[in-house]
Design a protein around this motif. Structure first.
Motif, mmCIF file in Angstrom:
data_model
loop_
_atom_site.group_PDB
_atom_site.id
_atom_site.type_symbol
_atom_site.label_atom_id
_atom_site.label_comp_id
_atom_site.label_asym_id
_atom_site.label_seq_id
_atom_site.Cartn_x
_atom_site.Cartn_y
_atom_site.Cartn_z
ATOM 1 N N SER A 136 32.570 -18.302 -124.829
ATOM 2 C CA SER A 136 31.559 -17.285 -125.378
ATOM 3 C C SER A 136 30.372 -17.798 -124.998
ATOM 4 O O SER A 136 29.658 -16.976 -124.889
ATOM 5 N N VAL A 137 29.945 -19.002 -124.818
ATOM 6 C CA VAL A 137 28.569 -19.570 -124.748
ATOM 7 C C VAL A 137 28.280 -19.239 -123.332
ATOM 8 O O VAL A 137 27.211 -18.655 -122.844
ATOM 9 N N LEU A 138 29.243 -19.353 -122.294
ATOM 10 C CA LEU A 138 29.243 -18.901 -120.799
ATOM 11 C C LEU A 138 29.152 -17.580 -120.835
ATOM 12 O O LEU A 138 28.289 -16.888 -120.042
ATOM 13 N N GLY A 139 29.710 -16.678 -121.803
ATOM 14 C CA GLY A 139 29.671 -15.175 -121.516
ATOM 15 C C GLY A 139 28.312 -14.928 -121.750
ATOM 16 O O GLY A 139 27.902 -13.852 -121.252
ATOM 17 N N THR A 140 27.714 -15.364 -122.850
ATOM 18 C CA THR A 140 26.224 -15.061 -123.438
ATOM 19 C C THR A 140 25.265 -15.506 -122.162
ATOM 20 O O THR A 140 24.482 -14.463 -121.965
ATOM 21 N N LYS A 141 25.674 -16.668 -121.717
ATOM 22 C CA LYS A 141 24.476 -17.018 -120.533
ATOM 23 C C LYS A 141 24.693 -16.126 -119.345
ATOM 24 O O LYS A 141 23.929 -15.805 -118.812
ATOM 25 N N LEU A 142 26.089 -15.563 -119.149
ATOM 26 C CA LEU A 142 26.265 -14.954 -118.006
ATOM 27 C C LEU A 142 25.507 -13.559 -118.183
ATOM 28 O O LEU A 142 25.022 -12.627 -117.440
ATOM 29 N N TRP A 143 25.687 -12.907 -119.440
ATOM 30 C CA TRP A 143 25.207 -11.489 -120.098
ATOM 31 C C TRP A 143 23.595 -11.885 -119.640
ATOM 32 O O TRP A 143 23.079 -10.847 -119.278
ATOM 33 N N HIS A 144 22.990 -12.834 -120.145
ATOM 34 C CA HIS A 144 21.478 -13.031 -120.131
ATOM 35 C C HIS A 144 21.134 -13.167 -118.693
ATOM 36 O O HIS A 144 20.223 -12.559 -118.247
ATOM 37 N N ALA A 145 21.955 -13.929 -117.719
ATOM 38 C CA ALA A 145 21.656 -13.984 -116.122
ATOM 39 C C ALA A 145 21.738 -12.768 -115.699
ATOM 40 O O ALA A 145 21.074 -12.227 -114.936
ATOM 41 N N THR A 146 22.706 -11.686 -115.854
ATOM 42 C CA THR A 146 22.976 -10.519 -115.456
ATOM 43 C C THR A 146 21.850 -9.610 -115.905
ATOM 44 O O THR A 146 21.535 -8.943 -115.018
ATOM 45 N N ALA A 147 21.260 -9.724 -117.317
ATOM 46 C CA ALA A 147 20.221 -8.756 -117.694
ATOM 47 C C ALA A 147 18.906 -9.434 -116.960
ATOM 48 O O ALA A 147 18.189 -8.224 -116.435
ATOM 49 N N GLU A 148 18.947 -10.447 -116.490
ATOM 50 C CA GLU A 148 17.541 -10.974 -116.077
ATOM 51 C C GLU A 148 17.519 -10.496 -114.650
ATOM 52 O O GLU A 148 16.589 -10.007 -114.190
ATOM 53 N N LEU A 149 18.712 -10.584 -114.049
ATOM 54 C CA LEU A 149 18.768 -10.461 -112.648
ATOM 55 C C LEU A 149 18.581 -8.831 -112.324
ATOM 56 O O LEU A 149 17.979 -8.219 -111.397
ATOM 57 N N ALA A 150 19.129 -7.951 -113.247
ATOM 58 C CA ALA A 150 19.077 -6.622 -113.477
ATOM 59 C C ALA A 150 17.625 -6.048 -113.346
ATOM 60 O O ALA A 150 17.067 -5.252 -112.754
ATOM 61 N N GLY A 151 16.884 -7.030 -114.394
ATOM 62 C CA GLY A 151 15.508 -6.613 -114.540
ATOM 63 C C GLY A 151 14.630 -6.910 -113.265
ATOM 64 O O GLY A 151 13.529 -6.095 -112.787
ATOM 65 N N ARG A 152 14.956 -7.883 -112.549
ATOM 66 C CA ARG A 152 14.220 -8.457 -111.488
ATOM 67 C C ARG A 152 14.405 -7.403 -110.151
ATOM 68 O O ARG A 152 13.678 -6.793 -109.384
ATOM 69 N N VAL A 153 16.014 -6.806 -110.183
ATOM 70 C CA VAL A 153 16.110 -5.984 -109.179
ATOM 71 C C VAL A 153 15.711 -4.786 -109.382
ATOM 72 O O VAL A 153 15.110 -3.905 -108.418
ATOM 73 N N GLY A 154 15.505 -4.137 -110.745
ATOM 74 C CA GLY A 154 14.900 -3.130 -111.390
ATOM 75 C C GLY A 154 13.356 -3.029 -110.952
ATOM 76 O O GLY A 154 12.849 -2.202 -110.282
ATOM 77 N N ALA A 155 12.705 -4.255 -111.154
ATOM 78 C CA ALA A 155 11.183 -4.397 -110.876
ATOM 79 C C ALA A 155 11.005 -4.253 -109.534
ATOM 80 O O ALA A 155 9.892 -3.722 -109.017
ATOM 81 N N GLU A 156 12.021 -5.075 -108.409
ATOM 82 C CA GLU A 156 11.767 -5.074 -106.895
ATOM 83 C C GLU A 156 11.959 -3.671 -106.520
ATOM 84 O O GLU A 156 11.112 -3.022 -105.712
ATOM 85 N N THR A 157 12.880 -2.920 -106.995
ATOM 86 C CA THR A 157 13.170 -1.496 -106.408
ATOM 87 C C THR A 157 11.845 -0.659 -106.998
ATOM 88 O O THR A 157 11.410 0.076 -106.205
ATOM 89 N N LYS A 158 11.265 -0.963 -108.072
ATOM 90 C CA LYS A 158 10.304 0.055 -108.529
ATOM 91 C C LYS A 158 8.894 -0.317 -107.837
ATOM 92 O O LYS A 158 8.160 0.616 -107.371
ATOM 93 N N ASP A 159 8.939 -1.519 -107.333
ATOM 94 C CA ASP A 159 7.497 -2.054 -106.490
ATOM 95 C C ASP A 159 7.898 -1.369 -105.118
ATOM 96 O O ASP A 159 6.898 -0.968 -104.469
ATOM 97 N N GLU A 160 9.085 -1.254 -104.479
ATOM 98 C CA GLU A 160 9.198 -0.758 -103.320
ATOM 99 C C GLU A 160 9.117 0.747 -103.259
ATOM 100 O O GLU A 160 8.482 1.162 -102.251
ATOM 101 N N ASP A 161 9.479 1.350 -104.404
ATOM 102 C CA ASP A 161 9.028 2.771 -104.472
ATOM 103 C C ASP A 161 7.719 3.110 -104.440
ATOM 104 O O ASP A 161 7.442 4.101 -104.127
ATOM 105 N N GLN A 162 6.854 2.106 -105.009
ATOM 106 C CA GLN A 162 5.584 2.391 -105.182
ATOM 107 C C GLN A 162 4.872 2.266 -103.805
ATOM 108 O O GLN A 162 3.708 2.909 -103.727
ATOM 109 N N LYS A 163 5.540 1.744 -102.951
ATOM 110 C CA LYS A 163 4.703 1.147 -101.794
ATOM 111 C C LYS A 163 4.835 2.483 -100.839
ATOM 112 O O LYS A 163 5.092 3.553 -100.446
#
Length: 163
Positions: A136-163
């Motif tokens: 359960s703890v690992l699942g929560t950590k994985l979910w947070h890591a996935t959400a953080e990674l998705a946020g970074r990917v989304g931010a990078e994509t948004k930055d590239e789109d603005q260039k």
């Protein structure tokens, strides 16, 4: 609390009665291994715990009663008691059972195996509970890591789109 001789004597009597043998008949049967029979009185004394046994007698008794030598040492009093040894030492029945080798066909062995199995199941359930908590703890950590990674990917994509 029983002495070791009383434990053996009780088991002799129980098995003899299960087989429908008289004390005299058991005494006669012992002659095949010991070279001479025991009297009915000798069998009675043994069943009352009034006799110290030598190895050959234990072999003869086990053979005549069609049980293992270890089964002669299995108390019928359950696991909670203690057995009095000649030294005065009180040995827990569970320790005596371990020394005797927990025989498979003894009447008490089934209940002992059941209790041992129940204890193992409880230990496994506790382990499973701990593992479940860890997953359960690992699942929560994985979910947070996935959400953080998705946020970074989304931010990078948004930055590239603005260039």
């Amino acid at each position: 609390m029983l002495t070791i001789e009383e434990v053996i004597g009780t088991r002799i009597q129980q098995r003899r009665e299960q087989l429908g043998l008289s004390q005299a008949k058991l005494g006669e049967m012992l002659a095949a291994t010991l070279g001479k029979p025991w009297s009915r009185q000798a069998v009675s004394l043994a069943e009352k715990g009034g006799r110290a046994f030598v190895a050959a007698e234990l072999v003869a008794l086990a053979e005549s009663l069609d049980i293992s030598i270890a089964q002669l040492f299995v108390p019928s009093t359950g696991l909670g008691g203690k057995v009095l040894l000649p030294s005065g030492h009180l040995m827990p029945v569970t320790a005596l059972m371990q020394l005797a080798g927990s025989p498979a066909s003894s009447p008490d062995a089934h209940s002992i195996r059941t209790e041992e199995a129940a204890a193992r199941i409880m230990a496994m359930a506790a382990d499973i509970g701990e593992l479940s908590d860890q997953v359960s703890v690992l699942g929560t950590k994985l979910w947070h890591a996935t959400a953080e990674l998705a946020g970074r990917v989304g931010a990078e994509t948004k930055d590239e789109d603005q260039k």
